[in-house]
Design an enzyme around this catalytic site. Structure first.
Site, PDB file in Angstrom:
ATOM      1  CE  LYS A 151     -13.982  17.011   3.138  1.00  0.00           C
ATOM      2  NZ  LYS A 151     -13.774  16.688   4.983  1.00  0.00           N
ATOM      3  CG  ASP A 186      -1.263   2.220   6.861  1.00  0.00           C
ATOM      4  OD1 ASP A 186      -1.599   3.193   7.331  1.00  0.00           O
ATOM      5  OD2 ASP A 186      -2.069   2.426   5.417  1.00  0.00           O
ATOM      6  CG  ASP A 214      -1.325   1.149   1.377  1.00  0.00           C
ATOM      7  OD1 ASP A 214      -2.322   1.648   0.323  1.00  0.00           O
ATOM      8  OD2 ASP A 214      -1.672   1.889   2.547  1.00  0.00           O
ATOM      9  NE  ARG A 239      -7.832   8.090  -9.070  1.00  0.00           N
ATOM     10  CZ  ARG A 239      -8.470   9.609  -8.322  1.00  0.00           C
ATOM     11  NH1 ARG A 239      -8.910   9.057  -6.743  1.00  0.00           N
ATOM     12  NH2 ARG A 239      -8.490  10.324  -8.217  1.00  0.00           N
ATOM     13  CG  ASN A 271      -7.010   0.407   2.996  1.00  0.00           C
ATOM     14  OD1 ASN A 271      -6.723   0.428   3.581  1.00  0.00           O
ATOM     15  ND2 ASN A 271      -6.697   1.149   1.836  1.00  0.00           N
ATOM     16  CG  ASP A 272      -3.727  -1.603   2.830  1.00  0.00           C
ATOM     17  OD1 ASP A 272      -3.965  -1.863   1.880  1.00  0.00           O
ATOM     18  OD2 ASP A 272      -3.221  -1.168   3.360  1.00  0.00           O
ATOM     19  CB  THR A 317      -2.202   3.535  -3.923  1.00  0.00           C
ATOM     20  OG1 THR A 317      -2.650   4.997  -3.253  1.00  0.00           O
ATOM     21  CG2 THR A 317      -1.704   3.898  -5.563  1.00  0.00           C
ATOM     22  CD  GLU A 357     -13.090  14.078   7.520  1.00  0.00           C
ATOM     23  OE1 GLU A 357     -14.402  14.086   8.421  1.00  0.00           O
ATOM     24  OE2 GLU A 357     -13.170  15.463   6.624  1.00  0.00           O
TER      25      GLU A 357
END
Length: 1095
Positions: A518, A746, A370, A720, A749-750, A630, A455
């Site tokens: 955003k 980390d 990642d 993407r 999503n990994d 990524t 954020e």
């Protein structure tokens, strides 16, 4: 693998109905859980089933049963049972300890609330952990809010805010709670922390939708809130906390698989030996049967085959599995204790969460990484922005490269009535409003609790520019602007990772309804209105930001009329009550209102971690191919790849960007055709592909060609990507390439790719602990991966493989000696060694050298392995541990066994003694183990010879010590037999150094270093490049020879001792073994010979 039944994850589309205050109608999972592998009652049957499901243990159980048949076993009834029991006890203790530690680490924080059931109404007070998943009814806070800490679930230390529905916020007394009547319809149990779909039906009231903001999960801790009431919706193993704690997929190392094949080869060898012995017995009985009445053999073939199987059964080392478990566990401790992999800032050490894959770390060929939080720090800094087509923050920074946004031009334009003043105001106001950050005041200081570093960076950036976010209520936020205080009333906040954007509807202080958003440029640009301005300018600036490696977000808004808002709100409220396919319905609902006007974009810096470029450069030298996976845009990923030296300036790029399957296939085929004969070979190329194209590239018609193209490139960048696509890429390589894969990340999503790869490594970063909790190894920094692979991985591989081969070697030597003995005892099945000595051969007499070898042996020093990463390729190929190497060891053992039997037999024909010796390795620990083992044997032998008749076993051993230790033949053989065994190895090596050097030597610029080989199995040399010219002699030899003495065991040996029973043969009692070692760096005949003897 575990004994707890795998959790049945209910299909989320299957709704469940929960009745309030009607417990008899709610029949769901109980709240009792156990993360333990065993219970008090289940331990014995389940543990035994687990152990005997292993082929080796099942084989020895079979032998134990055979030994109970009268007149079949030549070695007694209990000689296999005793060591098998010792091994089972050791493994059992290890299982209990590991299970207990796992129980402490993984059990839920509040295991006492066993009586909680679905549908119950529970109360929790400040500081308590929630015992189950509950829907919040009311709280002590204004507007029915509460704060929870979710660090037990996701590792995030910031507090999360939850709010009860307005329809239940006033239900706070016992009377109100007991009279509550209705039901909740919600989705079935699942592992998605951030999702919940449900509807509350209160009698006499309209249905109300329930979302994740109303749900408190098991394991979360109530903070800064006096009390809350909630309705239990999931209990026990059905809670999201337990659903996500499903056991990781079972992973087995390649060495373990090869070892199983080698055990099968040894078993076949055992059968061949048994058949040869049966044929020999038949021939002997046919020729001399009438004159050997005292043997008493009946010549039954099946009786003989069972007898010889029992006689040779220890050809398969009984202690191999438990030895490997001990060795690997200690290797894992070395990883955990390594100070070089200690991140002092957070006081985090590396952690081996499993010990079964240690040797796999030494064979990694493909590394999938990642980017954010893995290669970078995941500490975000608001660096630049573009507003109304004007870029800010692009001036040289006078402080440091990593400083925050600093450009006075922006405030000047805002304060001096610049034409873009209103755009700047809306831009900064959006950054202050459109987020889920929770402010916390400590006097005059304000700290922000954010769900992600991005954020917090944007809110802090707006604060620095004069728009300070100071307070939040469920339906409003307060902003202290440069000259006034603004209060915006929030209507709806809609955010989801799948949407790649966050939207919020607010009513500004002037009464205007406005939708702020955003998100990623790919989704924002798709939804821009035709009236939107600054589109091209902003796109140019976005590309500029990406080239600098900055993370970008587009900022947009749209004004709404009251009628538009009310119509959309009615549609939204209707969709929110749908249980089936609610997510898709909501997405369609959002699309009807999200038509934006572009304001600009932000750029956030995420710096590289320390030593990332150096680490990647060394991993590339170690012939490890690195694929970057990524979710960021292509330009950002490419820039980071250049920064971390994954890409070089002279490397050509192959870019795949297509919108259809046909276009993707055509593009891939064209590139494959252009490569021609270079296809499938590593080239100095970089393949870059985005998520849309990858979707088509993974189609079954295209993926094979895509894989061939990717494998032809030195580096691969996939941008993407969704979490699922990351896992699919890892699985593609894992399934079609015979190489070890490693995935490192980390974040949550990994997790998919970490679990899919052969080895998964999690980084303890700022995105929680889900990656580390699902990994095989956890580290704090990407740079620690270098030592984990190049040092610990290489050492573990060599140690484990040498340990396995040595175990095989010493047993083959011992039991082929039994075969030689069969030629002189008429194939009668008579044992040469005393039966209890045989039983303790693996468990005691040869255990210390084996374990010491597996723990302390070093193929090369740590400094050399890190300085010359090319050394890693020797373990990476796996050529030093395969069936060919096993056969070489068997041949070597065959020769040694011949010497060990016939030389002492002839030499001691007129004596009465036996020989004891052992192998030697070069490490001082090995010397202690070897000489200690010899001492143990001598002490045991001396004491054992005095057992009978006090202890009624082994009468044939009576008085042996006094005869043997006083016999000069014994001491002569003690030195002579090992020397003779070593001669064939020394001649082999020295002869080849003389005759074959010209064909094998490699010119090294600083000096010429000849190859060690050929040791048995050493038929190739590793190419040595320029970097090797200053290698130490030891490491130069190691680099040049793919199969060194330490790997091939050309001089390796094992115990071999014998004791002839007087009742059968008249030869002298013998216990024989020999002393061997692997070669040193000096290669002359005389020095190698002397080292082999005295090392």
């Amino acid at each position: 693998m575990g004994w707890r039944r795998p959790l049945q994850r209910t299909d989320v589309t299957k709704a469940r109905t929960i009745y309030l205050n009607e417990p008899h109608r709610n029949s769901f999972c109980k709240n009792s859980i156990s993360t333990a592998k065993y219970s008090l009652w289940s331990f014995l049957p389940r543990y035994l089933y687990l152990q005997f499901s292993k082929a080796a243990n099942a084989f020895f159980l079979f032998i134990t049963i055979l030994q109970q048949i009268p007149d079949v076993s030549p070695t007694g009834k209990y000689t296999t049972l005793l060591p098998l029991l010792i091994i089972l006890v050791i493994s059992g203790i290890k299982e209990i300890v590991e299970d207990y530690v796992s129980l402490l680490l993984l059990n839920a924080p509040n295991p006492t609330a066993l009586g909680v059931n679905v549908g119950d109404i529970v109360k929790a007070t400040d500081g308590q952990f929630l015992p189950a998943d509950v829907v919040l009814i009311s709280s002590s806070q204004p507007q029915a809010t509460c704060y929870v800490a979710t660090s037990n679930l996701d590792g995030e230390t910031n507090l999360k805010i939850r709010q009860a529905l307005l329809e239940t916020a006033e239900i706070q007394t016992e009377k109100q709670l007991s009279s509550l009547s209705g039901k909740i319809e919600c989705e079935g149990p699942n592992c998605h922390f951030n999702n919940f779909i449900g509807t509350l039906y209160l009698n006499g009231k309209s249905p109300v939708s329930i979302g994740p903001d109303q749900v408190l999960l098991r394991g979360t801790q109530l903070k800064n809130t006096d009390w809350i009431f909630g309705i239990v919706v999931y209990t026990g193993f059905e809670t999201k906390f337990m659903q996500v704690n499903m056991q990781s997929p079972l992973k087995r190392s390649r060495v373990e698989k090869v070892t199983n094949v080698q055990i099968l080869v040894l078993f076949l060898m055992l059968l061949v030996m048994a058949l040869v012995s049966c044929v020999g017995a038949a021939f002997w009985n046919g020729t001399y049967g009438e004159n050997t009445w005292y043997i008493g053999k009946k010549g039954n073939f099946w009786f003989d085959i069972l007898m010889f199987i029992i006689l040779y059964h220890n050809l398969i080392p009984i202690s191999l599995l438990v030895t490997l478990e001990i060795v690997k566990s200690i290797q894992a401790m070395f990883i955990n204790w390594d100070e070089d992999m200690h991140y002092e800032r957070n006081d985090v050490y590396a952690m081996a969460r499993t010990s079964s894959l240690n040797e796999e770390l030494g064979q990694v060929k493909y590394l999938f990484s990642d980017k954010t939080g893995t290669l970078t720090c995941n500490i975000m800094t608001f660096k630049k922005c573009t507003i109304a087509g004007i870029i800010y923050g692009d001036r040289p920074c006078p402080i440091t490269e990593s400083s925050e946004f600093s450009d006075p031009k922006l405030l000047e334009n805002f304060e001096e009535d610049h034409p873009t003043k209103e755009y700047i105001k809306e831009f900064l106001f959006l950054l202050s409003v459109c987020h889920t950050v929770v402010p916390e005041r400590d006097g005059n200081n304000i700290s922000y609790q954010a769900s992600s570093p991005d954020e917090a960076a944007l809110v802090k950036g707006a604060k620095k520019l004069g728009f300070v976010f100071t307070a939040r209520t469920p339906y409003s936020v307060t902003i202290e602007a440069v000259s006034s205080t603004l209060c915006a009333f929030q209507g709806l906040v809609c955010t989801c990772s799948n949407r790649k954007r966050m939207s919020v509807i607010v009513r500004t202080p002037t009464g205007q309804l406005r939708l702020y958003c955003k998100g990623a440029d790919s989704v924002i640009y798709e939804r821009l209105s035709e009236d939107s301005l600054f589109v091209k300018e902003t796109l140019t600036h976005l590309e500029s930001f990406a080239r600098e490696g900055l993370r970008t977000l587009c900022i947009a808004y749209i004004d709404l009329t009251e009628l538009e808002y009310q119509q959309w709100l009615a549609m939204y409220e209707e969709v929110c009550t749908v249980v089936q396919d609610r997510a898709q319905s909501l997405e369609h609902c959002y699309d009807t209102i999200e038509k934006f006007l572009l304001l600009g974009a932000t750029a956030i810096e995420d710096r590289l971690q320390a030593r990332v470029p150096e680490t990647i450069a060394n991993l590339l030298k170690a012939n490890i191919r690195i694929w970057l996976l990524t979710g960021d845009k292509e330009e950002t990923a490419v820039n980071i790849a250049y920064s971390c030296k994954l890409l070089s300036g002279h490397m050509l790029h192959i870019q795949l960007n297509a919108n259809s399957l046909e276009a993707t296939q055509q593009m891939i085929d064209q590139n494959c055709q252009d490569l021609g004969a270079l296809l499938g070979k590593e080239n100095d190329l970089a393949l870059i592909i985005d998520g849309k194209t990858l979707k088509h590239a993974l189609h079954f018609e295209v993926k094979k060609s895509f894989l061939n193209l990717a494998l032809s490139c030195r580096a691969v960048l996939c941008c993407r990507l969704s979490p699922l696509q990351k896992a699919e890429i890892v699985d593609l390589v894992k399934s079609h390439v015979r190489a070890i894969t490693l995935a490192i990340g980390d974040g949550a999503n990994d997790v998919g790719m970490i679990q899919t790869a052969h080895v998964g490594v999690g980084i303890s970063g700022n995105e929680g602990m889900q990656a580390t909790n699902n990994s095989d190894y956890a580290i704090a920094q990407f740079s620690h991966l270098e030592k984990l692979l190049l040092v610990h991985g290489a050492w573990s591989y060599f140690r484990v493989t040498k340990c396995v081969l040595y175990c095989f070697y010493k047993n083959v030597v011992l039991y082929i000696i039994e075969l030689w003995f069969a030629f002189v005892n008429g194939f009668s099945g008579q044992i040469l060694f005393e039966r209890w000595c045989i039983s303790l051969y693996n468990v005691i007499f040869t255990s210390l050298p084996t374990i010491t070898l597996g723990i302390f042996e070093q193929c090369c020093s740590q400094e050399s392995l890190l300085r010359y990463p090319q050394l890693y390729t020797i373990s990476q190929t796996g050529d030093i541990f395969n069936i060919k190497v096993l056969w070489i060891q068997c041949i070597n053992a065959f020769v040694h066994s011949f010497i060990l039997f016939w030389l002492p037999t002839k030499m001691l024909k007129h004596g009465n003694s036996f020989i004891v010796s052992n192998i030697c390795q070069r490490a001082c620990y090995s010397h202690l183990a070897i000489w200690g083992s010899i001492l143990i044997w001598l002490v045991f032998f001396t004491v054992y010879s005095f057992f009978w008749p006090t202890i009624p076993i082994s009468p044939e051993m009576t008085g042996q010590a006094s005869m043997v230790l006083a016999c000069p033949y014994f001491w002569l053989g003690f030195f002579l037999v090992p020397i003779v065994c070593l001669i064939q190895n020394v001649i082999w090596k020295s002869g080849f150094d003389t005759a074959g050097f010209a064909n094998r030597s490699l010119a090294v610029p600083a000096r010429n270093v000849p190859c060690l080989g050929p040791w048995p199995g050493c038929d190739q040399c590793v190419p040595v490049q320029q970097e090797f010219e200053f290698l130490s002699p030891e490491c130069s030899l190691y680099a040049l020879c793919a199969l060194t003495a330490s790997l091939c065991f050309a001089l390796a040996g094992g115990y071999a001792f014998s004791q002839v029973e007087h009742a059968v043969i008249s030869q002298e009692e013998l216990v024989r073994s020999y002393d061997t070692t692997k070669s040193k760096t000096r290669r002359t005949f005389s020095t190698a010979f002397s080292e082999s003897i005295f090392e």
